[in-house]
Design a protein around this motif. Structure first.
Motif, PDB file in Angstrom:
ATOM      1  N   MET A  87       1.822   1.519  -3.336  1.00 31.31           N
ATOM      2  CA  MET A  87       1.286   2.041  -4.297  1.00 31.31           C
ATOM      3  C   MET A  87       1.185   3.770  -3.993  1.00 31.31           C
TER       4      MET A  87
ATOM      5  N   PRO B  35      -2.635  -3.694  -2.376  1.00 25.27           N
ATOM      6  CA  PRO B  35      -2.316  -2.542  -1.766  1.00 25.27           C
ATOM      7  C   PRO B  35      -3.969  -2.414  -0.933  1.00 25.27           C
TER       8      PRO B  35
ATOM      9  N   ILE C 224       0.474  -3.712  -7.791  1.00 25.53           N
ATOM     10  CA  ILE C 224       0.161  -2.195  -7.334  1.00 25.53           C
ATOM     11  C   ILE C 224       0.137  -2.755  -8.319  1.00 25.53           C
TER      12      ILE C 224
ATOM     13  N   ARG D 164       0.859  -1.173  -0.078  1.00 25.79           N
ATOM     14  CA  ARG D 164       0.000   0.093  -0.127  1.00 25.79           C
ATOM     15  C   ARG D 164       1.052   1.430   0.225  1.00 25.79           C
TER      16      ARG D 164
ATOM     17  N   TYR E 121      -5.237   4.449  -9.372  1.00 28.61           N
ATOM     18  CA  TYR E 121      -4.796   3.292  -8.697  1.00 28.61           C
ATOM     19  C   TYR E 121      -5.785   3.320  -7.367  1.00 28.61           C
TER      20      TYR E 121
END
Length: 340
Positions: free
Chosen positions: A29, A113, A71, A26, A78
């Motif tokens: 990302m 993520p 990702i 996460r 995203y």
């Protein structure tokens, strides 16, 4: 490695990108999102890609239980999770030999993520015949509200969260049968609805808070029963701005399950097979209920099949006027990853 699941193409990037800051998938990302979005834009725009594609960048997992992290990059940004991208990434892990294939049922874990994702692969004669992945716990945020949309009039909608916030609308009420010849009109209709809702309100996840403007709309066809506990429905997912997905999408199917449970139309163990404009299909299964911070969450899984399209090396030429690659070089392994 380019792949598709249900028609949605995912570009699996497994080499050439250097280490990203961040202790978790996460966090990595968020670094790309906030400081290095050029990678997403180069890979999804001309001349290398098109907005209808997605990119899945393999990165080291922070949890030792996971084979790898990934990702997800799309035209809208995203997303923390995606069913079709997870199906493709899980298949790529096996096809690339990151995890040796085992005949029959093979289980492993990926780190998205959004967190850890349980994967169940069915392998026959060395071929990955299907992938079943966990969908994110999904819930209904808003049920049967109306909004005035320019050019459309009053539109009734619900809002689900299934990895992103989804507007859910009845296709027939808007004059659609969900056939391929309607694709352009579906996109224009969804664009108008999303813009109207964005102008009126925003949505907050019960634990994540503000996750940005609503990005998805899902057109729902009639639900038909094919057998006890088995349902089918034509479906189409829109991603803002301007993209109608080739597949029904995993998160779109999860959102449908949340709505059907909210309306008391399905029971744990029941399935919903969604069928796209291109006649591709995903199967969502309602696996159970849980509670979190006052929300009733629909636990679910998504089953589909991904196909390998090609393996390639991408050459990024910084002097190409078609390529806006400023800042990209600092992310890449020079030449080894295809950067010139």
């Amino acid at each position: 490695m380019d792949m598709h699941a249900g028609g949605d193409v995912s570009r699996i990037v497994y080499g050439g990108v250097g280490s990203l800051p961040g202790e978790t998938v996460r966090a990595k990302m968020e670094y790309l999102q906030d400081h290095a979005d050029v990678l997403r834009r180069v890979l999804l725009n001309e001349p290398y890609g098109i907005p209808e594609m997605s990119v899945d960048l393999l990165v080291p997992a922070s949890n030792p239980k996971a084979v790898t992290g990934y990702i997800i990059m799309e035209v809208m940004g995203y997303p923390v999770y995606s069913g079709s991208n997870t199906l493709c990434t899980a298949t790529a892990v096996l096809e690339l030999g990151l995890l040796p294939k085992q005949e029959g049922r093979q289980q492993f874990i990926l780190e998205s993520p959004a967190g850890l994702v349980q994967i169940d692969a069915e392998i026959r004669d060395g071929v990955v015949e299907s992938i079943t992945c966990e969908g994110l716990p999904s819930y209904i945020d808003t049920y049967q509200q109306t909004i005035s949309v320019p050019g459309l009039g009053e539109v009734t909608y619900s809002i689900a969260y299934s990895g992103g916030f989804y507007v859910l609308v009845d296709a027939a009420e808007l004059g659609f049968s969900l056939t391929l010849d309607e694709e352009t009109r579906l996109s224009a209709c969804a664009h108008a609805i999303i813009e109207a809702i964005r102008a009126e309100r925003n949505f907050r996840h019960y634990s994540l808070g503000d996750v940005g403007p609503i990005p998805f709309l899902h057109f729902m066809g009639p639900v038909e029963s094919s057998a006890k506990g088995q349902f089918t429905s034509r479906s189409a997912t829109y991603v803002h701005p301007g993209v109608i997905c080739r597949s029904t999408t995993g998160t779109g199917t999860s959102a449908r399950l949340a709505l059907m449970q909210h309306e008391k139309r399905i029971l744990p163990g029941d399935t919903l097979e969604t069928c796209s404009l291109r006649e591709t299909r995903f199967v969502g299964r309602f696996t159970g209920l849980s509670q979190a911070e006052g929300q009733t969450l629909v636990e679910n899984s998504i089953t589909g099949k991904a196909y390998v399209l090609n393996r390639a090396e991408i050459i990024v030429n910084s002097d190409d006027p078609m390529v806006k690659s400023g800042g990209l070089g600092s992310l890449l392994h020079p030449r080894k990853g295809g950067c010139e």
